[in-house]
Design an enzyme around this catalytic site. Structure first.
Site, short mmCIF file in Angstrom:
data_model
loop_
_atom_site.label_atom_id
_atom_site.label_comp_id
_atom_site.label_asym_id
_atom_site.label_seq_id
_atom_site.Cartn_x
_atom_site.Cartn_y
_atom_site.Cartn_z
N GLU A 286 66.77 21.91 24.67
CA GLU A 286 65.76 22.85 25.18
C GLU A 286 64.93 23.33 24.01
O GLU A 286 65.45 23.86 23.04
CB GLU A 286 66.45 24.06 25.85
CG GLU A 286 66.85 23.80 27.28
CD GLU A 286 67.23 25.08 28.03
OE1 GLU A 286 67.14 26.19 27.46
OE2 GLU A 286 67.63 24.96 29.20
N ASP B 60 63.92 37.98 25.68
CA ASP B 60 64.74 37.52 24.55
C ASP B 60 65.21 38.67 23.68
O ASP B 60 64.49 39.64 23.47
CB ASP B 60 63.94 36.53 23.70
CG ASP B 60 63.83 35.17 24.37
OD1 ASP B 60 64.89 34.56 24.62
OD2 ASP B 60 62.71 34.75 24.69
#
Ligand code: PLP
Lengths: 276, 410
Positions: free
Chosen positions: A49, A60
């Site tokens: 990824e 995040d």
């Protein structure tokens, strides 16, 4: 056509958990990311990824935020990420590459141009973190038209009826977010993961890959036992953060960073699942 | 009897049930927050359909905030500018010193009805943070306010006010260390504590239902102003002017007038060092559509889709996005969006202070700066209504610093 389904089928046949490292593309520069991708594959990563850097990564945690800041400081752009994927594909025709990111850079590039760029670069799947199905517009159809998988997230807060709808539109694999929170947080409530995955399992044959909070052999083994594989992000990005400057001149340092994935690979393979 | 506002045309009736204003708005959040946002939309839809909810809101606004806020004819300012008569909607006189509290009162009621025990907020100028800490203190709720490290320096008095009120102020060091980064951090907090936490967004941005809900709470400004204006003058104002950061004070003033097609409207963005420089915070004047913080709207963004650093003398306008309804009103050409530079703003700040004895917030001074230019071009019988969104107490140290004045000596 996407390489994800064949890759997952091979793993299933070998009863082997899928191991998917996540790294921020261009952190700290594209040459380092490319070298890392090759090392990760050599050490047993099944797919990769690649995070598309975005200035405002609101899902995040601090580790990946810093990775994104390094990538942006190094001049990373979405066009550059596509170019990186293409260069990787020139050298590796087999390992699936999934782009994961936020919608705005894709929106500004234009869905058509983005999809064409993914197809040219040999990208196999796309996951847009802040684009729920209802807001996806014609992006899924464009990706499907190029044989690129549409990966969506399911989280502990996803209601069952919604999970059913998400699954209907998902291809490649289902990404299960193991915790309420952001990337890099600590995995606490393992029981709820077990329960939720069991529920999802009844709804789909897609591989269910578990991500968020997986950082070593122990957490990887625990989560892999519940699903079909794991994604390791922040723990790897932390290793990348510790690389020396001009890391491509230090292949041993790159190998050392990637060795986290090697260790997890060995742990998963010795878990008794593997028959060969 | 004040004339009721005319029915709104379909183009102004938004958002639709999914939060879209034309192509703008929507719900662009990570999966973990989808359910929380949907629950909020449901709770708001059900509560806002009940007259008791609005009665509770109105009582708080009257007894706690001190509404209605006055409509003030600024005669000396009108004379100095020449042209139109200048009227000020005095949101600066609200408890806590700005329009922001109208919204936090409404959202705190909602949080209470939803059984949430922990409030979080983002803040730029600190006004929304103070207004959130205030309602939290009053209701005995825990409150955490995210504020960019740079803004903490610029708006020190408000940081201390929040602490006095019992809130925890968390300095945000990521990205550009201003309002947008504070909002990212608040979204991360919400995803992490999604079960017990209520996120009070301070403007008409964020995912649906925030743009609509915050507009509904702030529309008290325009409803009052319209009624007051008609009572005082028998006519409607010729033009409305308000500053636009995220756009909550502006939409609050404008919305009840949208159907009055003879009333012109001007939203004033922060032109910083000039719209022809990169140093501004004017997405509607100089940006393009994209997706940030849960909605599609005009943004300050580079050709690669990265959000640009913004600049404004006022922390409360230093934001690269804007509420989606403004994006739509721009495309519909119902509202004109313009800019005022830092320099023009400071000039207007001093003018109002000296001529009327009112120290305005730097945010509101942007509206005044544009109003001055507009008024001079209008006829003497015409009326211009400016939203004085907040008072400038929080800014006096920053103004002294900017102008090299000696703060604290006679
Ligand atoms: C006094 C004042 N006016 C205006 C604003 C800008 O916000 P909005 O555009 O949502 O009204 C702020 C924000 O902090 C403010 O404190």
């Amino acid at each position: 056509m996407s390489r994800i389904a064949p890759c997952a089928a091979r793993a299933r046949e070998q009863e082997r958990g899928l191991l998917i490292p996540y790294l921020v593309a261009g952190d700290p520069d594209f040459a380092t990311t490319l070298a890392l991708m090759r090392e990760l594959v050599a050490r047993g990563a099944d797919m990769i990824e690649l995070g598309i850097p975005f200035s405002d990564p609101s899902s995040d945690g601090p580790v990946i935020q810093r990775g994104v800041e390094r990538a942006l400081a190094g001049g990373a752009t979405l066009a550059g990420v596509l170019e990186l994927a293409r260069r990787f594909r020139d050298q590796d025709g087999r390992t699936p590459v999934i782009l994961m990111g936020y919608l705005n850079p894709i929106e500004i590039m234009g869905y058509g141009e983005f999809t064409a760029g993914c197809a040219r670069a040999g990208v196999d799947g796309v996951l847009v973190v802040d684009m729920p199905l209802a807001e996806a517009g014609d992006l899924p159809a464009l990706l499907a038209g190029q044989g690129i998988d549409r990966i969506f997230l399911v989280s502990p807060t996803t209601a069952p009826c919604r999970a059913r709808e998400i699954i209907e539109y998902t291809s490649g694999y289902l990404y299960y977010v193991s915790l309420k929170g952001v990337t890099g947080a600590a995995l606490e409530d393992r029981e709820s993961v077990a329960g939720n995955i069991a529920g999802l399992r009844k709804l789909t044959d897609l591989p269910i890959i578990i991500g968020f909070g997986i950082r070593d052999e122990e957490t990887a083994l625990a989560m892999n036992a519940l699903g079909d594989g794991v994604i390791i992000g922040s723990a790897l990005v932390e290793k990348i953060e510790a690389l020396p400057p001009e890391a491509t001149r230090h292949p041993e340092a790159i190998g050392e960073a990637a060795e986290l994935i090697g260790r997890v690979r060995r742990a998963l393979d010795h878990d008794g699942k593997r028959v060969s | 009897m004040p004339e009721p506002a005319p029915e709104l045309g379909a183009e102004f009736a938004g958002p639709d049930e999914n939060g879209h204003f034309g192509p703008y708005g929507g719900v662009f959040v990570g999966e973990t927050l989808v359910r929380a946002v949907a629950e909020l939309a449901e709770a708001y839809a059900s509560l806002s359909a009940k007259p008791e909810f609005w009665r509770e809101f109105d009582v708080d606004l009257a007894d706690y905030v001190g509404r209605p806020s006055p409509l003030y004819l600024a005669e000396r300012l009108s004379e100095a500018w020449g042209g139109a008569r200048i009227w000020l909607k005095r949101e600066d006189l609200n408890h806590t010193g700005a329009h922001k509290v109208n919204n936090t009162i409404g959202q705190a009621l909602l949080a209470k009805h939803m059984g949430k025990t922990r409030l979080i907020a983002e803040t730029g100028a600190g006004q929304h943070g103070v207004a959130s800490a205030t309602v939290a203190a009053r209701m005995g709720l825990e409150c955490h306010v995210y504020m960019g490290a740079e803004d903490i320096v610029r708006q020190a008095p408000n940081v201390y006010r929040m602490k006095l009120l019992g809130a925890r102020v968390i300095a945000v060091e990521s990205g550009s260390r201003t309002l947008k980064d504070a909002m990212n951090e608040a979204l991360r907090d919400w995803a992490t504590h999604v079960d017990d936490t209520y996120y009070i967004i301070g403007t008409v941005a964020g995912p649906h239902p925030y743009p609509r809900m915050v507009r509904d709470f702030q529309s008290v400004i325009g409803r009052e102003a319209r009624r007051q204006f008609l009572e005082r003058t028998g006519v409607l104002p010729d033009a409305l002017v308000a500053c636009v950061g995220g756009g909550s004070n502006a939409i609050g003033l404008f919305h009840p007038f949208l159907g009055d097609s003879d009333v012109a409207m001007y939203g004033v963005e922060a032109a910083g060092r000039g719209l022809d420089t990169p140093d501004h915070a004017a997405p509607l004047c100089a940006g393009r559509p994209g997706v940030l913080h849960g909605n599609r709207t005009y943004l300050m963004v580079d050709e690669h889709g990265q959000i640009l650093d913004t600049h404004s003398v006022s922390a409360g306008l230093d934001y690269p996005g804007v509420g989606p309804e403004h994006a739509w009103l721009k495309d519909l050409e119902r509202v004109r969006y313009v800019g005022a530079t830092d320099r023009e703003t400071l000039e207007a700040f001093h003018q109002l202070t000296r001529l009327e004895g009112i120290i305005p917030a730097l945010e509101s001074s942007h509206a005044l700066a544009w109003a001055g230019r507009l008024a001079a071009k209008m006829k003497s019988g015409q009326n211009l209504l400016v939203n004085l969104s907040g008072r400038g107490d929080k800014d006096i140290e920053a103004v002294a610093r900017l102008e090299g004045a000696d703060f604290g000596t006679a």
